[in-house]
Structure formats: C-alpha cells, structure tokens
Design a protein around this motif. Structure first.
Motif, mmCIF file in Angstrom:
data_model
loop_
_atom_site.group_PDB
_atom_site.id
_atom_site.type_symbol
_atom_site.label_atom_id
_atom_site.label_comp_id
_atom_site.label_asym_id
_atom_site.label_seq_id
_atom_site.Cartn_x
_atom_site.Cartn_y
_atom_site.Cartn_z
ATOM 1 N N GLN A 310 35.683 -58.993 -79.561
ATOM 2 C CA GLN A 310 34.342 -58.975 -80.127
ATOM 3 C C GLN A 310 33.345 -58.306 -79.175
ATOM 4 O OE1 GLN A 310 33.776 -60.604 -83.464
ATOM 5 N NE2 GLN A 310 35.910 -60.026 -83.134
ATOM 6 N N LEU A 312 29.323 -58.190 -78.216
ATOM 7 C CA LEU A 312 28.081 -58.952 -78.350
ATOM 8 C C LEU A 312 26.910 -58.011 -78.085
ATOM 9 C CD1 LEU A 312 26.727 -61.731 -78.769
ATOM 10 C CD2 LEU A 312 26.896 -62.077 -76.297
ATOM 11 N N THR A 314 22.739 -57.602 -77.978
ATOM 12 C CA THR A 314 21.447 -58.296 -77.931
ATOM 13 C C THR A 314 20.333 -57.260 -77.987
ATOM 14 O OG1 THR A 314 22.354 -60.103 -76.610
ATOM 15 C CG2 THR A 314 19.972 -59.864 -76.610
ATOM 16 N N SER A 352 20.757 -61.830 -80.986
ATOM 17 C CA SER A 352 22.116 -61.502 -80.549
ATOM 18 C C SER A 352 23.037 -61.563 -81.747
ATOM 19 C CB SER A 352 22.598 -62.484 -79.476
ATOM 20 O OG SER A 352 21.838 -62.344 -78.291
ATOM 21 N N THR A 354 27.333 -60.442 -83.154
ATOM 22 C CA THR A 354 28.664 -59.953 -82.787
ATOM 23 C C THR A 354 29.154 -58.931 -83.798
ATOM 24 O OG1 THR A 354 29.818 -61.714 -83.997
ATOM 25 C CG2 THR A 354 29.298 -62.125 -81.672
ATOM 26 N N GLU A 383 27.590 -56.177 -74.580
ATOM 27 C CA GLU A 383 28.571 -56.848 -73.722
ATOM 28 C C GLU A 383 29.910 -56.907 -74.461
ATOM 29 O OE1 GLU A 383 26.694 -60.495 -71.725
ATOM 30 O OE2 GLU A 383 25.352 -60.098 -73.425
ATOM 31 N N PHE A 386 34.749 -60.354 -75.306
ATOM 32 C CA PHE A 386 34.530 -61.681 -75.885
ATOM 33 C C PHE A 386 35.494 -61.936 -77.042
ATOM 34 C CE2 PHE A 386 30.227 -60.901 -74.111
ATOM 35 C CZ PHE A 386 30.111 -62.048 -73.338
ATOM 36 N N VAL A 388 35.791 -64.822 -80.515
ATOM 37 C CA VAL A 388 35.101 -65.863 -81.276
ATOM 38 C C VAL A 388 36.095 -66.960 -81.623
ATOM 39 C CG1 VAL A 388 33.955 -66.444 -83.458
ATOM 40 C CG2 VAL A 388 33.324 -64.356 -82.248
ATOM 41 N N ARG A 416 29.069 -68.557 -74.695
ATOM 42 C CA ARG A 416 28.046 -67.502 -74.594
ATOM 43 C C ARG A 416 27.069 -67.536 -75.768
ATOM 44 N NH1 ARG A 416 24.587 -64.622 -74.368
ATOM 45 N NH2 ARG A 416 24.367 -62.526 -73.473
ATOM 46 N N MET A 417 27.560 -67.976 -76.935
ATOM 47 C CA MET A 417 26.699 -68.013 -78.127
ATOM 48 C C MET A 417 27.294 -68.999 -79.117
ATOM 49 S SD MET A 417 25.645 -64.701 -80.403
ATOM 50 C CE MET A 417 26.022 -64.728 -82.133
ATOM 51 N N VAL A 430 31.006 -67.867 -79.310
ATOM 52 C CA VAL A 430 31.482 -66.685 -78.609
ATOM 53 C C VAL A 430 31.812 -67.099 -77.179
ATOM 54 C CG1 VAL A 430 30.882 -64.357 -77.830
ATOM 55 C CG2 VAL A 430 30.033 -65.201 -80.038
#
Length: 449
Positions: A310, A312, A314, A352, A354, A383, A386, A388, A416-417, A430
């Motif tokens: 994934q 990410l 922002t 943010s 994904t 970023e 990652f 999920v 992270r999220m 995430v």
C-alpha cells in the motif's frame, strides 16, 4: 431456466492436469443441478501468456514459452481416452496462440494482448469438456464470447449486464437443457466481437455474471483451499475455514486482501441473492464456505485480512482550514488519473489516504503527473512499504468492547493510520510491512484462538 440451476467455476490449480480435471468432472456430475462449468486456464499457462504479452522477447524466447504452454496442454490431451475428438482443435488453438505471440505489436496493443490472454481458457475449456464426456455426460464446449458482452476497455473490460442476460437466455440457456456446458471464465467480447478480458481473477466474476444472467440459485467457486479462512493459512496454521459468511463480510474480505475471493464476484450474487459456495476441488468432501445474504450467526469478529503493498499519501495545507471545495479538488485530480482510494482519514489541515501500489505505469503517474497537480494546491507526502490489516465482522461500530479488544491485542505495534466507523463490517489500519504478519498472528490469537 430451473431455479435450482448451479454454476460451477474451477480455478487454474483445479484444471492443472488430467487428474485434477477428473476431480472437477466428478464434482460436476455429482450435483444434478450443475449445468454450467466455468473454467480458468490451466495453472501456469496464464503466467506464460502474461510474459508473451508484456515482455520484449526474441523469437527463440517466444518459442521456448510456447513450448512450455504446449507441454501443459498436450500432457492433458495425451491422457484423454479419446484424444482424437479434440486433437485438431487444440493444435489449431496453439497455432492461433503462436500467431498472436509473434505479432510485432503484441507488447503495445491491448486488444492483441486480450486475444492472446484468452487462449488459456479457450484451451482449458476444450479439454475439460472432453474429460466430462468420459464421465458419461453429454458435455459441450461453448464460446463465452457469444454472450459475455463487455465494453472495449481491453485488459480490464466492464460487463454489459443487460446484454449478457439477453444473450445468455437466447444462446446459452437452450444448450443447458440438453448438455452440461463448459465455458471460459475471464474472457468476453465487445460489441464488434473483439476479444476482451475482465482482468486477473475475472473468472470468478464471469461465473457470477453468468449465474445472474441465467437466474441460477447457486454459484460454486472451486479452488485449492477448503473455503474462506479466518485468515490466510500461510500466515498462521491456526487459521480455520468458515462455514458461512454474509455477502457484506465477503465483499470486505475480498476488497481488503482475501485472495480466495474476487471482489466483483459479490456484486451479481448480492443483486440476485445467489448463494456462493467456496470449496476445494481436491477435497470436495471436506465442505467449504457458503456466502449468502443472511447468516445464522453474525459474530463481532469473523476474519482478519491483509492487503500488501500500500502507498500512503498525505496532502496538507493551512488553506484547508474552514475552506470549502479543497477535498473536491484533491479527489478530482486522483479520479482524473484513474487512481482508486481505499482508506481515508482527515484532520483540519490534512488528509491521508491509501492506494494499492499499482503496476509500474500507474506508479509513474502517481510519482509525476499526479504529484505535480496535487503540489499546485497543497503539500504532498508519499510513503511506501505499508500493508493494510483489516478485522472483518458485524456491528463493529456499535458493539461494546470490540475496538478495545482489537487495540489491546496489538498495543505493542505502531499503527500508522486507523479507519473505523464508516462501515459496520470492518476495522482497518495501516501498518509497516515488516509488522503486518506479526500483527495478523497476534490478532488471530486474541480473537479466534
């Protein structure tokens, strides 16, 4: 059509060789309601075709790949009791494949790629029908392109549901009265008759679309695992098959990484309340998972999925504070570049979200064109690395203690999220790719063991 009609779809490992196809034929013959068999390409063939379609190869390299495909198909042919029935047609298809593979524009034209990619299913269905006839049934091979009408977005074609229904009832339904019909998954044709494909994994979707068009009661997805598991059994050997799932739970699991399910499969099933069964063609007597509208039990926690690779993104700007229309501008840019957002969280000055880590061509779009446009209206941070992780269940937003059990179990990991509350069926977060497997194991231990 009979309201008891069953459509049975068999994946690539299920039709990998003569012995495996024999298992499939036994499954088909055993269920008197199964009149339509939808098959994938034999295991390994699609990967060879992908190489031919997308890689610049020398003439000798093309020959070597085609020889590999030929070996898989001819090995099945040679074990047939009456190979002469299909011998000429199989070699005709192999010659057609050779022609596409050597076309000077095969790496550049998507319509040629689709014509080439369809060959695996076309050969597989020919051989599967022959094996079925060995079991004493009147089986025929049917070209699905006659009924599976799509648009002309080659490699990712979208089905024309109404036309599929009309054509299926005109051309396919009469055949089911007197035969067991074997046809191709994944493959379709546009209004001009050009071959299209529904994208990787589209065979399940094909089966569900045909089940919907024919008014079937059930659609079976036969694969190499005994149903849908509480999590990927490759991550933990404590994972166990689920006897039932709701359409909503199954859709969430498919969307967030359950490889045994294709996300689009649930759409036709849900529209027409078609019960979907997932089982192993190698061990059909061990049962499997029934997916339906209403389940007997609706637990808070049903399963855990992981979706890898994934990105990410922002986007941030002080101008967002109290501003109207900022989000609309951001997502207009995302949509313009055909990027699909999965998870999203917002604060007063930042958003943010994904994205699946897309193929190279789309990754370039994200890196260059999309970033340039977004940077004109905000600061952009991208970023990677990652995954999920998603906990799937029922009434998760309103059941006391659900979130606390999940977060207590993984309190030692960095999240992270987090996305929770928008859907009653999932809680997603995430996490770093290096942590995701341990997080799945820890959650499974806390919620299911």
């Amino acid at each position: 059509m009979s309201t008891q009609l069953n459509v049975a779809k068999f994946g690539g490992t299920s039709v990998a060789n003569y012995h495996s196809i024999n298992n499939c034929a036994s499954i088909v013959v055993k269920n008197k309601h199964t009149k339509l068999m939808v098959v994938s390409a034999a295991a390994g063939v699609t990967n060879h075709l992908v190489m031919l379609a997308n890689t610049a190869l020398t003439s000798q390299q093309i020959t070597d790949v085609i020889v590999s495909i030929r070996k898989i198909q001819v090995a099945i042919l040679n074990e047939l009791k009456r190979p002469s029935e299909v011998n000429d047609k199989l070699f005709e298809l192999l010659d057609e494949l050779d022609g596409y593979a050597r076309h000077e524009e095969i790496n550049y034209k998507d319509d040629l790629k689709d014509a080439l990619m369809s060959m695996g299913e076309r050969m597989s269905s020919l051989l599967c029908a022959a094996v079925l006839r060995e079991h004493g049934v009147n089986a025929i091979n049917f070209d699905v392109r006659k009924v599976m009408r799509t648009d002309d977005l080659f490699t990712q074609a979208a089905p024309d549901i109404n036309t599929i229904k009309i054509l299926s009832r005109q051309l396919l339904a009469p055949e089911l009265e007197n035969h067991i019909v074997v046809t191709q998954g994944f493959v379709g044709a546009d209004a001009q008759g050009k071959t299209t494909t529904l994208g990787r994994g589209g065979s399940d979707f094909s089966a569900a679309l045909l089940a919907e068009a024919l008014g079937a009661a059930t659609c079976e997805i036969w694969t190499d695992v005994i149903g849908v598991y509480t999590t990927d059994p490759r991550i933990t050997d404590k994972a166990r098959p689920l006897p039932e799932l709701s359409f909503e739970e199954a859709a969430e699991m498919a969307t967030f990484g359950a490889k045994v399910l294709h996300p689009a499969t649930m759409e036709p099933a849900l529209r027409h309340d078609i019960h979907v069964f997932v089982g192993s063609s190698k061990e059909p007597d061990k049962g499997g998972t029934w997916i339906k509208r209403n389940c007997e039990h609706e637990p808070a926690f049903r399963a855990i999925t992981r979706r890898k690779d994934q990105v990410l993104v922002t986007v941030k700007t002080p101008k967002m504070m109290y501003a109207q229309g900022f989000l609309e501008r951001v997502f207009h840019i995302i949509a313009k570049h055909d990027l699909s957002v999965d998870l999203i969280t917002t604060s007063e000055i930042a958003v943010s979200f994904t994205l699946d880590n897309p193929p190279n061509s789309m990754s370039e779009k994200m890196n260059k064109e999309t970033i340039v446009e977004l940077s004109n209206i905000c600061e952009v941070v991208i970023e990677r690395d990652f995954d999920v992780v998603t906990v799937v269940g029922n009434n998760m937003h309103s059941s006391a203690g659900v979130s606390s059990r999940v977060f207590a179990a993984i309190s030692d990991f960095n999240l992270r999220m987090i996305c929770f509350g928008a859907n009653v069926h999932n809680l997603s977060f995430v996490v770093g790719k290096d942590d995701s497997e341990d997080i799945v194991k820890t959650l499974h231990r806390a919620l299911f063991e």
